[in-house]
Scaffold this motif. Structure first.
Motif, short mmCIF file in Angstrom:
data_model
loop_
_atom_site.label_atom_id
_atom_site.label_comp_id
_atom_site.label_asym_id
_atom_site.label_seq_id
_atom_site.Cartn_x
_atom_site.Cartn_y
_atom_site.Cartn_z
N LEU A 166 0.83 -1.19 0.00
CA LEU A 166 0.00 0.00 0.00
C LEU A 166 0.87 1.25 0.00
N GLY A 167 0.72 2.06 -1.03
CA GLY A 167 1.55 3.23 -1.16
C GLY A 167 1.27 4.30 -0.13
N PHE A 168 0.18 4.18 0.61
CA PHE A 168 -0.17 5.21 1.59
C PHE A 168 0.24 4.83 3.02
N ILE A 169 1.00 3.75 3.21
CA ILE A 169 1.56 3.49 4.54
C ILE A 169 2.76 4.41 4.73
N ASN A 170 2.68 5.29 5.71
CA ASN A 170 3.75 6.25 5.96
C ASN A 170 3.84 6.48 7.47
N PRO A 171 4.64 5.69 8.17
CA PRO A 171 4.68 5.80 9.64
C PRO A 171 5.02 7.20 10.14
N LYS A 172 5.94 7.88 9.48
CA LYS A 172 6.33 9.21 9.93
C LYS A 172 5.17 10.19 9.80
N ALA A 173 4.53 10.21 8.63
CA ALA A 173 3.41 11.13 8.42
C ALA A 173 2.24 10.79 9.34
N ALA A 174 2.00 9.50 9.57
CA ALA A 174 0.91 9.11 10.46
C ALA A 174 1.15 9.61 11.88
N ALA A 175 2.40 9.50 12.34
CA ALA A 175 2.73 9.97 13.69
C ALA A 175 2.60 11.49 13.79
N GLU A 176 2.99 12.20 12.72
CA GLU A 176 2.89 13.66 12.73
C GLU A 176 1.44 14.11 12.76
#
Length: 432
Positions: A82-92
Motif C-alpha cells: 500500500l503506497g499510503f503506509i507512511n509511519p512518519k506522516a501518520a505519527a505527525e
C-alpha cells in the motif's frame, strides 16, 4: 473468434463457484439500533463483526445483495502493498500512539484477511501463499529492493528474489527479480464477502438486503433511516458504500472519481501445464506501468484483468485475444487459452490514492476510496469504522478525519482517465 477461445459468459465466475449467500430479508417495520451500517461489503461487514463482538446492537442495510459492489466483483488478489503506509506522516498527523496503530492496521491488513478466514471457517478458496511483486526489467529492481526493505522495517519478513528465483517461482523468463510479501495471496472475493456476512450474523448483527435508504435524517439526537418497508433509529451511522454510493448523503458520492475494473477468466488449465506456471500459486503482479497481474483459482482457471478502456475490457473477443497474446508472451508453453467469463466493477479513487474517513455530522462516519486494494484495506479499515460505531470519539480513532467536499474534476477524471491511462502506460512500459 480466436482459435481455442470459448464463448463469453456475461457475468462473474464467482457466481458459479462461491457458496450461496446466507439467508437475509428486507428490512420491515420499525427498529432501534446502536449502529447502522450502509453496505454489505468488506468494510461494512468487517465493521459489523467488530461492533457486534462488543455487544453493540448493529443493523447492516444493503440496497442490493451481499457483495453486490466491488467486494464481490474484484480479481481476488490480496496484496497488502500500500503506497499510503507512511509511519512518519501518520505519527505527525495523529500523534505517536494513534499513528502507530494506523501503521499497524495497514501493515497487518493482509494477515487480517486470512485470520478472519481461519477464525470463521470461511470457504473462499483462500490461498495465503504470498503476493509476488516482480521486476519487469533490471531497471525496476532498485524500486523492488526499496519496497522489500520498507516492509522488512515493518516486521513483515518479505523475501527478496534474484532473477533465477523469480524465474523458478513463476516459470517465466520475463522477470528479473522482485520480492514476495508473505501476508498476501488470493481468494474467491464473493465467497469471502458472503463468509464475512455469515460471521457478522453469527456475532449478532442483523443484515437486511434489498433495503436501500430512501432518507437519512437527524431527529432529536438520533439518526432515522427510512427504507421502502421499514425504518431504523440509531445512535450512530457508518457508510461503507464506496464506489457505489451514488446520491446517498451528498457530497460523499462526488468526493472521488471512479474507474471500472474488468476481469476475464478461462476454462481450467491442464493440471500438468499449470504446474509450470507459478507452481507455488501466489498472487502475481509486476512493475510495468501497464501492469501484468493474474492468479489461478482452485480449479486452475486463469483470472486476469485491468482497467476498462474504450475497447480493452469492453469488447470480449478483442480483450480475450489481447490477454492470450500477453499471457503467451509471459508463458510460451501456455498455448491456446479458452476464455469464458467476463465481468466488471467500479473503483473509487481519491486524489491522493489513499482511503478517506469522514465525520460530517455527529455520529455519522463515512469511509471510501481503496483504489484497487480493497481486499486487505477495506477489511482492515472496517475495524476503524467499527471503533466509531462503538462510540470512540473521532479524535481518538487511528485514522485522520478528512474534510468532505466534492471533487470538482471528478466527472472529467472519470471520463478521461480510462481513455488515456492505458495507452500512456503502455508507452511508459516500453521505456521503463
Amino acid at each position: 473468434m480466436t482459435k481455442g477461445q470459448a464463448m463469453s459468459t456475461v457475468g462473474s465466475l464467482y457466481e458459479n463457484t462461491a457458496p450461496t449467500a446466507p439467508a437475509t430479508d428486507v428490512l420491515s417495520g420499525n427498529h432501534d439500533a446502536d449502529f447502522v451500517i450502509f453496505g454489505a461489503g468488506y468494510t461494512g461487514l468487517s465493521a459489523a463483526i467488530y461492533v457486534a463482538r462488543r455487544g453493540v446492537k448493529t443493523i447492516v442495510l444493503e440496497a442490493h445483495g451481499i457483495g453486490h459492489g466491488g467486494s464481490g466483483r474484484n480479481h481476488g488478489h490480496c496484496v497488502p502493498v500500500l503506497g499510503f503506509i507512511n509511519p512518519k506522516a501518520a505519527a505527525e498527523k495523529l500523534g505517536a500512539e494513534r499513528g502507530e496503530r494506523n501503521t499497524r492496521i495497514l501493515a497487518d491488513s493482509g494477515a487480517k484477511v486470512f485470520s478472519y478466514i481461519r477464525d470463521y471457517g470461511i470457504d473462499c478458496e483462500a490461498a495465503p501463499t504470498g503476493a509476488l511483486q516482480l521486476a519487469h526489467s533490471p531497471k525496476a529492481m532498485p524500486a523492488m529492493e526499496r519496497q522489500h526493505a520498507f516492509y522488512a522495517s515493518l516486521g513483515k519478513k518479505p523475501l527478496l528474489l534474484d532473477r533465477d528465483q523469480a524465474v523458478r517461482m513463476t516459470g517465466s523468463q520475463d522477470f528479473h527479480g522482485g520480492w514476495l510479501h508473505p501476508d498476501g495471496g488470493h481468494l474467491n472475493p464473493l465467497a469471502y464477502v458472503r463468509g464475512l456476512a455469515r460471521a457478522a450474523m453469527l456475532e449478532g448483527a442483523a443484515l437486511h438486503t434489498g433495503s436501500p435508504a430512501i432518507s437519512i435524517e437527524r431527529q432529536r439526537g438520533v439518526w432515522v433511516i427510512t427504507c421502502p418497508q421499514g425504518t431504523v433509529r440509531a445512535k450512530r451511522v457508518g457508510v461503507a458504500t464506496n464506489a457505489y454510493t451514488g446520491n446517498l448523503l451528498p457530497p460523499l458520492g462526488r468526493s472521488f472519481f471512479t474507474m471500472i475494473s474488468y476481469a476475464i477468466a478461462s476454462e481450467p488449465l491442464d493440471p500438468r501445464l499449470r504446474q509450470s506456471i507459478v507452481p507455488g500459486n501466489q498472487s502475481v503482479g509486476d512493475s510495468r506501468p501497464d501492469v501484468r497481474y493474474f492468479r489461478f483459482d482452485r480449479d486452475n482457471r486463469l483470472i486476469v484483468g485491468g482497467l476498462l478502456e474504450m475497447v480493452r475490457g469492453a469488447n470480449f473477443a478483442r480483450t480475450a485475444a489481447f490477454m492470450t497474446r500477453r499471457m503467451q508472451g509471459l508463458f510460451p508453453q501456455i498455448g491456446a487459452i479458452k476464455w469464458r467469463w467476463h465481468w466488471s466493477g467500479q473503483l473509487a479513487i481519491n486524489m491522493d490514492r489513499a482511503p478517506h474517513l469522514y465525520n460530517p455530522a455527529e455520529g455519522l462516519f463515512e469511509l471510501v476510496g481503496y483504489s484497487g486494494r480493497g481486499v486487505p484495506t477495506a477489511t482492515a479499515l472496517g475495524e476503524v469504522l467499527g471503533e466509531a460505531g462503538c462510540g470512540v470519539p473521532a479524535g481518538e480513532l487511528p485514522m485522520e478525519i478528512s474534510e468532505l467536499k466534492p471533487l470538482a474534476a471528478g466527472p472529467l477524471l472519470s471520463a478521461l482517465v480510462p481513455r488515456l491511462r492505458g495507452p500512456i502506460n503502455r508507452v511508459r512500459s516500453i521505456w521503463s
